[in-house]
Design a protein around this motif. Sequence first.
Motif, short mmCIF file in Angstrom:
data_model
loop_
_atom_site.label_atom_id
_atom_site.label_comp_id
_atom_site.label_asym_id
_atom_site.label_seq_id
_atom_site.Cartn_x
_atom_site.Cartn_y
_atom_site.Cartn_z
N SER A 113 -0.22 -7.36 8.31
CA SER A 113 -1.11 -7.69 7.25
C SER A 113 -0.34 -8.44 6.32
CB SER A 113 -1.08 -6.30 6.27
OG SER A 113 0.01 -5.41 6.52
N ARG A 135 1.43 3.52 -3.17
CA ARG A 135 0.30 4.61 -3.48
C ARG A 135 0.55 5.92 -2.59
NH1 ARG A 135 -4.04 -0.08 -2.00
NH2 ARG A 135 -3.56 1.42 -0.21
N SER A 149 0.89 -1.23 0.07
CA SER A 149 -0.19 0.08 0.13
C SER A 149 0.98 1.36 -0.10
CB SER A 149 -1.02 0.08 1.25
OG SER A 149 -0.11 -0.07 2.34
O1 PMV Z 1 0.54 -2.48 2.52
P1 PMV Z 1 0.08 -3.75 3.49
O2 PMV Z 1 0.84 -4.79 3.19
O3 PMV Z 1 0.34 -3.29 4.90
O4 PMV Z 1 -1.40 -3.86 3.13
C1 PMV Z 1 -2.69 -2.95 3.21
C2 PMV Z 1 -3.81 -3.66 3.26
C3 PMV Z 1 -4.89 -2.85 3.52
O5 PMV Z 1 -4.72 -1.63 4.12
C4 PMV Z 1 -5.85 -3.39 4.36
C5 PMV Z 1 -5.72 -2.33 2.13
C6 PMV Z 1 -5.10 -1.22 1.42
O6 PMV Z 1 -5.15 -1.54 0.15
O7 PMV Z 1 -4.61 -0.51 1.83
#
Ligand code: PMV
Length: 364
Positions: free
Chosen positions: A226, A173, A170
């Motif tokens: 996550s 982004r 995430s």
């Molecule tokens: O970037 P990670 O691996 O921490 O995953 C984030 C997952 C969510 O926050 C639940 C969804 C998202 O798209 O940000």
Amino acid sequence: MSSEPHYHNADLKFSDADIPSGRIAWRSPSNIALVKYWGKKPVQIPQNPSISFTLSKSYSETEVAYSPAVSETLEMEFYFDGQRNPAFEEKTASFFAGLSGIFPFVNQLKFVVHSKNTFPHSAGIASSASGMSVLAMILCDMERQLFGTLQKEDDFRRKVSYVARLGSGSACRSVYGGLIIWGETDGVTGTSDYYGFPVNEGIHEVFTDYQDTILLVDAGEKKVSSRVGHGLMNGNPFAAERFRQARANLTDLLSALHTGDTETFIRITESEALTLHAMMMTSQPYFLLMKPNTLQIIERIFAFREKTSLPVSFSLDAGPNVHMLYPAAIKTEIRQFVKNELLPLLSPLGFIVDEVGKGPEKIL
Ligand code: PMV
């Protein structure tokens, strides 16, 4: 299919006599996904594309001081909120070590990192998004300053986003402001599984000043990381259908974002949040990440929307806190609603009034 950019570059190394010292600091925000990323393939490739609003006030601020390493291997000290933090130190050192093909110079340096967040970490607010994107900004900015590469802003951001993704999906982004898609998306040229891509052109004005009031129901540590959560999607019996649904939701949401269709926005963002939690409830082992007050808040949002017809919706990350989303035009009504109806349901940390932001900022 967009191909993977190649960032391995053995030339990004200092000659032994020329290892520099210096300091760089950036601030980078968290983001809230509207269509969620949940489930991945190696290495950090999403099972479905996602889209998020970059936030403004929920950010990590990190300063990295670098100097020649004594032992010719990466050395690191990590301080979080002024205290040495062995868990973050290990995580960051292993992130940097994993990047030594992309930034060979990391092995020649000692890093002293000072970091802080404007919000509670590990509480289901994407602290990994801000924390990892800020480190990626710093590494690419070091490369740009010390080797004279990445002079074009687009090239710079794309590499930052690629590197941030390797730290936390995430995070890729958070490298841009506004609305960002990560993951190859039908009909959206420029999107990629390897980095985020901003899609701010042609967005209806109602979505350009969106607000996110983050209601902190429980600011404790997360129950499930996550990394584990994504892994559980591999055995989830509903996974394939979920990935298909996310693609369809992204197409429909994009069209709503262009036409200003707040009804579709509400339907999709809320369904995405509930589906994310449904995936966790249907995994083995299963996790229930909402708290009683999460549900109370959701029901109060439903009732308030019914009563007022105002375009307010909720989203959830992988935790119990509620992100309440609404256009800036109804700020006053929402402030009253929080004060009158939601405050008693919150933890002592209360809430954060955030909004769509412009992305990372250099501070040193
Ligand atoms: O970037 P990670 O691996 O921490 O995953 C984030 C997952 C969510 O926050 C639940 C969804 C998202 O798209 O940000």
